[in-house]
Design a protein around this motif. Structure first.
Motif: not given
Length: 210
Positions: A46, A34-35, A108-109, A60, A53, A26-27, A105, A30-31
């Protein structure tokens, strides 16, 4: 819990690998995906600010503990009422997956957000010290957890009542412990939001100074 998936048996100590796999997948997603989409919507570099974040990371973490408590409540009910002849509760170990995904999550965040925040907002001469605060935060959390465990042992299990953290988890009430942690984490999130709303980013403050 039933740790069998088909003919494969998951080792009890390997369940947490779900978190590592989720972070690895997912990281970068996301980069790379999603970002950029969030950047178009929020017009923010970002997609989200570092404090946003971090806030998502806290949220989370709270959800992961709440989910863990709900799953444990369900597991305990099944273990005490529907244990089969082999002594294994008819509940798949994959019920633990959602809480480990939420922990992913959180990293990640939250963890990434803290690292970016310290690198961007700290003075150049203090970046290493600022990043070390993250490790200090983890160690302080571990000590606080031990302190809470000792308190729970001290105030439960008296006068014939069951200790919430009994060695036999089918007799204990581990979900209550999870919910207490979730409540404390919620208070921490509220305080974080209070501070975040009053924080002025370095770039913004310098622009205002000029």
């Amino acid at each position: 819990m039933d740790r069998n998936i088909g003919n494969f048996e998951i080792h009890a100590g390997s369940v947490s690998v779900i978190t590592l796999i989720a972070i690895g997948i997912f990281l970068p997603f996301y980069d790379q995906v999603i970002s950029p989409l969030l950047e178009k919507i929020t017009k923010q570099e970002q997609g989200l600010t570092t404090l946003q974040r971090i806030g998502l990371g806290h949220g989370s973490a709270i959800l992961s503990v709440v989910v863990a408590g709900l799953v444990e409540k369900r597991r305990r009910a099944l273990a005490n009422s529907m244990v089969d002849s082999k002594g294994v509760a008819p509940m798949s170990v994959m019920w633990l997956a959602p809480q480990f995904l939420l922990i992913a999550c959180c990293h990640i965040f939250g963890t990434v957000g803290y690292t970016e925040f310290f690198n961007k907002e700290s003075p150049n001469s203090m970046r290493s010290i600022s990043n070390s605060l993250l490790c200090l935060n983890l160690s302080a959390g571990s000590n606080l957890s031990t302190f809470i465990v000792n308190i729970v042992h001290s105030y439960t299990g008296k006068q014939g009542e069951v200790d919430w953290l009994d060695s036999d988890i089918n007799k204990g009430r581990l979900e209550y412990f999870y919910f207490i942690i979730a409540g404390m984490a919620m208070l921490n999130l509220c305080y974080f939001i209070y501070c975040a709303h009053r924080y002025c980013y370095k770039a913004t403050s310098l622009k205002g100074y000029k």
